[in-house]
Structures are given as structure tokens and as C-alpha cells.
Design an enzyme around this catalytic site. Structure first.
Site, PDB file in Angstrom:
ATOM      1  N   HIS A  45       0.820  -1.726  -0.175  1.00  0.00           N
ATOM      2  CA  HIS A  45       0.158   0.071  -0.089  1.00  0.00           C
ATOM      3  C   HIS A  45       0.519   1.603   0.064  1.00  0.00           C
ATOM      4  O   HIS A  45       0.719   2.100  -0.492  1.00  0.00           O
ATOM      5  CB  HIS A  45      -0.874   0.000   1.085  1.00  0.00           C
ATOM      6  CG  HIS A  45      -2.209   0.466   0.707  1.00  0.00           C
ATOM      7  ND1 HIS A  45      -2.350   1.597   0.286  1.00  0.00           N
ATOM      8  CD2 HIS A  45      -3.707   0.513   1.475  1.00  0.00           C
ATOM      9  CE1 HIS A  45      -3.355   2.625   0.291  1.00  0.00           C
ATOM     10  NE2 HIS A  45      -3.766   1.803   1.223  1.00  0.00           N
ATOM     11  N   TYR A  91     -14.347   5.661   8.804  1.00  0.00           N
ATOM     12  CA  TYR A  91     -13.599   6.829   8.140  1.00  0.00           C
ATOM     13  C   TYR A  91     -14.120   5.969   6.384  1.00  0.00           C
ATOM     14  O   TYR A  91     -14.393   4.991   5.846  1.00  0.00           O
ATOM     15  CB  TYR A  91     -12.305   5.987   8.131  1.00  0.00           C
ATOM     16  CG  TYR A  91     -11.298   6.206   7.503  1.00  0.00           C
ATOM     17  CD1 TYR A  91     -10.460   6.539   7.458  1.00  0.00           C
ATOM     18  CD2 TYR A  91     -10.818   6.315   6.078  1.00  0.00           C
ATOM     19  CE1 TYR A  91      -8.775   7.174   7.357  1.00  0.00           C
ATOM     20  CE2 TYR A  91     -10.240   6.007   4.719  1.00  0.00           C
ATOM     21  CZ  TYR A  91      -9.288   7.074   5.606  1.00  0.00           C
ATOM     22  OH  TYR A  91      -7.921   7.030   5.210  1.00  0.00           O
ATOM     23  N   THR A 131      -5.019  10.343  -0.784  1.00  0.00           N
ATOM     24  CA  THR A 131      -6.545  10.648  -0.205  1.00  0.00           C
ATOM     25  C   THR A 131      -6.546  11.722   0.854  1.00  0.00           C
ATOM     26  O   THR A 131      -5.510  12.420   1.333  1.00  0.00           O
ATOM     27  CB  THR A 131      -6.827   9.033   0.822  1.00  0.00           C
ATOM     28  OG1 THR A 131      -5.920   8.863   1.603  1.00  0.00           O
ATOM     29  CG2 THR A 131      -6.422   8.172  -0.700  1.00  0.00           C
TER      30      THR A 131
END
Length: 586
Positions: A270, A386, A399
Site C-alpha cells: 500500500h 472513515y 487520499t
């Protein structure tokens, strides 16, 4: 919280903000480098399940059931994508079809590995790597991707992968579970790397893995969604998310996973990019595989078979007993994490984007409010939620957080659970909550979110040695419900109305909180929404299947409000029509 916030505003905030403004003058993006370093690379806990995410194959179709052939086409399509990437031939994605979005994240898709360190990891990106490393039944093989200055053709790649599948040699001592080092805690892996992999055959073999274009696993157990088999979707997701804990190289930018029945999938690290970037590449690969490369009637790759290629070479290892013990420890801790993942995939086929849009509301807001209703019914309380939104309209943007559990959402959920509330009241509250959600999403996308700003203020405070009770409280609150929408049809290469079976199943991630849920959803075409729900078996209060049932019911209950409203309106029109006709008749 209000008192802490006011104290912060009156004391440290202005000074910290000045430092941030200063940083914004010399960095292209004042958030992204710190986000990568402190959220991802400095984390010392395992990245498997906790950080890595997965992407699935086509949901209903498998173009061929020959493992080597499917891998051959997919790898070839990936090489085509990489070449276009290197030449800058991919058109930029555009938000709302007009505003071009930043493509920086794509640059590290291939030839990239996360290298473990004692205090922090680093992301190593190389240029133009010409080989691939393949893992099969405990052995590592190196496969060259070029011959005579050109890419290997799909049929040539199929030959190479079939040779690996046919190879019956045994793993060397310590080789079978070697990749478990990438699945466990980062510090033991960093120490082992320095101690056992810094010279000789081990260094050469590790270099081959870390400098490979990407990593391919030829699995030996079939997976994939099969409507006839219960929980087949769940088993497929868990296989992609963690596998056996030693058959994915979790540090590579991505591991491509190939199953004996022809199904594929991806496990992605990630730190280097977010899910839409991997999704973009995967959409290109699947459409190229199915509609351009294709297969013969027997399911092999098209093209002549070239038997003259040099055989794939085994990577050589000399792993001492002490290192094998470190590998085993990493494996045991990783297996504990993997076995604790409670996953459920929910294929919602009752209605989809088409019907939601007829209700004149945003599909994302509709689903987020359904998730709030499901969460309240599941837990009896509301929680900090979230939802990730992208900020790629800014250079190097990644993001921002949308805090979906708003006062408006709470009011709507309470009305849904209040038997005395009327349909009109519920609908009015739904519309208010949906409008608020859409507005917050818009703010997050356009740089007016709050969470990344607070995160950066916190990092500045740490650099300056300040303690801020407000920032510490804000940043330590757990996200018990973590959600994300997987973008679909970023490239529009396949008309899914014409080819409804060629839809992807989306992807997902592990639970973020020990006592919470992770929910990834993908809105596929007009009539399908897939939910990927994860939580932990070790938490007695969560259950992924139960939460899936709550989502299913919440979606129906919200849609029923619009149905009832439409019925009333229709009945009203009919009634008015009768009156008017009666007058005319008189």
C-alpha cells in the site's frame, strides 16, 4: 473535545500552521511525503492484512481453465501496460470527465519493492527490469521476459510457466516459507536481511526478487467465486489477502496470483500507491486478456510455441538453521493474524446504481447511509467512520478522509429505528444526510478536508517537541468502521451493458480496528453492488456475515422509503385524475 480544540486554537495552532505554510512553499504537496513515511513506512507491525489490499478477477467468467495459459496472457498484457506507462502513452484520468488527475503514483507500479529497515522501510524503485520471479510449491524461479530485444509472446510465457508447473524438484532447506519474513514484524525481517542475505547466493537471489518487474505466485489450490459453493467468495478473498502467509512476497509493489482453475488476482503493497492505481492497470489487463489476446479452442495462448527458450532458473539459497527459526517465528505470528480474519463477501443483486439514481440521490451517499444504519443495528451505537476520497486533482495527491458518521446521518438512522417516524420525515432526513455527505465528499476531493491537515499539524508538533492534547486525542481515536469505494470502469474499455458477464468483483482490505469492520464496495454496472466485509474472529462483538445481512436489510429498507413515496404519489395522481374526469363528464 471542544475545550481541547479551543485551547489548541488559542495556543499552538498558529505557530504550527506557519511551519506548514512554509513547507507548502518548497514541497509539491505538503501531505504526501509525510503520509507515506509515517502512516506506511515507519509502521513496524506486519503489513500483511494490516496494510496490503487485494484485487479480484472477473466475477462470473474465467477465459481459460489452463493456469499457465491464463498467466501467460495476463503477464504479457502487464508488460504492454508497463511499456505504455514508460512511454507516457496512458491518457490521464479525468475527474468528472474534465479535470485531469495526477498520475505520479503510477510511476512506481513495476520494478518496485518495499525494503525493510530497523526504524523505517524504504520504497526502492528501479527502471526497466527484464525478469520476473515466480513462486511455485516452495521454489523460487527466475523467468526472463525478453528475447531478442522484444517481450516474450503469451504462448512463450505459457511455455515457461508450464515448465515451472511440471518441475518436480524439492524446495531447498528454508526456501518453502522464506516469504513469511515479509508477512511478519518488520524489525526481525530487517535484522535477518542484514545478517543472512548480505552476501553470496542469498544476496544474489534476494536481489533477483527485489529487482523483479513484479512477483508471480502459481498457486496449487483452486479459488474463485462459484455460486454453487457457499463461502467460495470468502475463501477466494482470504487467499488473495494473506494466502498461506508464505506464498506471496508482501513487500513487492504487487504479487500476481494464479490459480490452477485459471482464476487470477492481485495482492498489493500500500505505501507506493492507492487502490484506484492498481485498479486502472487491472482493468487494462483484463480487457486486453479477454478481448485482444484471447485463447485457442483448447484454452492455450494464441501463437506459435517456441521450444528454444532457455529454461527458467531456480534461485539458490543457503539458509542456516538460525535464519530458519526467524522464518518460522514470522510465519507463526503471520498465521495468527491470517486465521483471525473473519471475511464475508456480499453480492447485492436486488438493485444497483440504476435504481438509486432514479431516487435522485448519489449512489455513494445511499450506500454510506445504508452502512450507518447497518452499523447501528449491528452494534447498537454509532462510531467514527472513515471513507477514503482521492485528492489526485492536486499534484502528488493521495487520499483524504470523509467522516461519514455525521449528525445528519445519525438523525436519519434514529428516525429509521423510531416506529413513530413517518415516511415523509424519514425521507426528508435521508435527503438532508445524503446532501451533507455529498458536500463533505466534494470538500475532501477539493482540498477542504480536515484529517490530512490535522495529521500534518501533529507531525510538525512532534518535530518541534510540542505536546498537543487536542491533536493527540483527535489522531488516536479509532476508526471502528473503515470504508472505501473501489472505482469501476476507469478506462471504459469494456461495454458492460453489452458484455454483462465481464465485470470485475472489486477488491478489499483487512479490518483497521480490532473491534471494528473494514468494508470495501464496488458499484458494478446498473444492477450489482459487491461488499467485501472484514473483521476479527477474536472480537466477540463483530461478525462479518451478520454485518452483511444488516447491510442487505438496510439497503432494502432505504429503497422501500422511495417505493412507498412513489406509490403515494402515483395514488395521488390517479385520485386527481378521477376528479378531473368526473368534472369533465358532468
Amino acid at each position: 473535545m471542544e475545550i481541547l480544540a479551543n485551547d489548541f486554537k488559542d495556543s499552538k495552532a498558529a505557530q504550527l500552521q506557519r511551519y506548514l505554510i512554509l513547507k507548502s512553499w518548497w514541497e509539491t504537496n505538503y501531505v504526501s511525503d509525510w503520509w507515506e513515511e509515517y502512516i506506511y513506512l515507519r509502521g513496524r507491525s506486519p503489513i500483511m492484512v494490516n496494510s496490503n489490499f487485494y484485487v479480484m478477477d472477473l466475477l462470473y467468467l474465467t477465459p481459460t481453465h489452463r493456469q499457465a495459459a491464463r498467466a501467460g496472457n495476463v503477464v504479457h498484457a502487464m508488460l504492454q501496460y508497463r511499456r505504455k506507462l514508460e512511454r507516457g502513452e496512458h491518457a490521464p484520468l479525468r475527474a468528472l470527465g474534465t479535470v485531469p488527475m495526477c498520475s505520479t503514483q503510477m510511476e512506481r507500479m513495476f520494478n518496485t519493492t518495499r525494503i525493510p529497515g530497523i526504524e523505517t522501510d524504504i520504497v526502492q524503485h528501479l527502471t526497466d527490469r527484464k525478469h520476473l520471479v515466480v513462486y511455485h510449491k516452495g521454489r523460487f524461479f527466475q523467468v526472463w521476459l525478453y528475447t531478442g530485444g522484444r517481450h516474450l509472446l503469451p504462448s512463450e510465457l505459457e511455455t515457461q510457466f508450464q515448465r515451472i508447473l511440471n518441475d518436480t524438484s524439492e524446495p531447498q532447506p528454508g526456501e518453502l516459507k522464506l516469504a513469511a519474513l515479509t508477512a511478519g514484524n518488520r524489525v526481525p525481517w530487517a535484522q535477518a536481511r542484514i545478517k543472512y542475505f548480505n552476501q553470496g547466493a542469498n544476496k544474489a537471489s534476494l536481489d533477483a526478487i527485489e529487482s523483479a518487474a513484479f512477483f508471480l505466485t502459481l498457486d496449487d489450490e483452486s479459488q474463485g467465486y462459484d455460486p454453487a459453493k457457499s463461502r467460495s467468495f470468502d475463501s477466494y478473498a482470504k487467499s488473495l489477502l494473506h494466502g498461506k502467509c508464505y506464498d506471496r512476497w508482501f513487500d513487492k509493489s504487487f504479487t500476481l496470483i494464479s490459480y490452477p482453475n485459471g482464476k487470477m488476482g492481485i495482492n498489493a503493497e500500500h505505501s507506493w500507491a492507492d487502490a484506484p492505481i492498481v485498479g486502472h492497470m487491472w482493468e487494462y489487463v483484463l480487457s486486453t486478456d479477454c478481448f485482444h489476446l484471447g485463447y485457442t479452442e483448447e484454452g492455450h495462448c494464441k501463437g506459435d510455441v517456441n521450444r528454444g527458450l532457455p529454461y527458467p532458473t531456480r534461485l539458490q539459497w543457503q539458509i542456516p538453521k538460525e535464519c530458519q527459526e526467524v522464518i518460522e517465528k514470522s510465519f507463526i505470528s503471520a498465521k495468527q493474524i491470517a486465521d483471525d480474519v473473519d471475511f464475508h463477501g456480499c453480492l447485492f443483486t436486488e438493485f444497483g446504481k440504476g435504481l438509486i439514481k432514479k431516487c435522485r440521490t448519489s449512489p455513494d451517499a445511499f450506500i454510506q447511509l445504508a452502512l450507518q444504519l447497518a452499523q447501528f443495528r449491528d452494534q447498537g451505537v454509532f462510531c467514527l467512520t472513515y471513507e477514503s476520497s482521492m485528492t489526485r486533482m492536486f499534484r502528488d495527491g493521495r487520499t483524504e478522509t470523509v467522516r461519514s458518521c455525521t449528525s445528519e446521518a445519525v438523525a436519519f438512522v434514529r428516525a429509521m429505528e423510531d416506529p413513530s417516524a413517518t415516511i415523509a420525515q424519514r425521507l426528508a432526513l435521508f435527503r438532508r444526510a445524503a446532501d451533507k455527505h455529498q458536500n463533505m465528499y466534494r470538500l475532501a476531493m477539493t482540498g477542504d478536508g480536515i484529517d490530512r491537515h490535522l495529521f500534518c499539524l501533529y507531525i510538525v508538533s512532534k518535530y518541534l517537541g510540542f505536546d498537543s492534547p487536542f491533536l493527540e486525542k483527535v489522531l488516536s481515536e479509532p476508526w471502528k468502521l473503515s470504508t472505501s469505494q473501489t472505482p469501476q470502469q476507469q478506462l471504459n474499455l469494456v461495454d458492460i451493458n453489452k458484455f454483462p458477464k465481464y465485470v470485475g468483483a472489486g477488491g478489499g482490505f483487512g479490518p483497521v480496528a480490532d473491534d471494528g469492520y473494514g468494508v470495501s464496495y464496488i458499484i458494478v454496472g446498473e444492477n450489482l453492488i459487491t461488499f467485501h466485509i472484514s473483521c476479527k474472529f477474536s472480537c466477540p462483538d463483530t461478525d462479518s456475515y451478520r454485518f452483511g445481512q444488516h447491510i442487505w436489510k438496510a439497503m432494502h429498507d432505504i429503497q422501500a422509503l422511495f417505493k412507498l413515496e412513489n406509490n403515494k404519489m402515483t395514488a395521488g395522481h390517479v385520485k386527481n385524475g378521477h376528479v378531473e374526469n368526473g368534472k369533465k363528464h358532468q
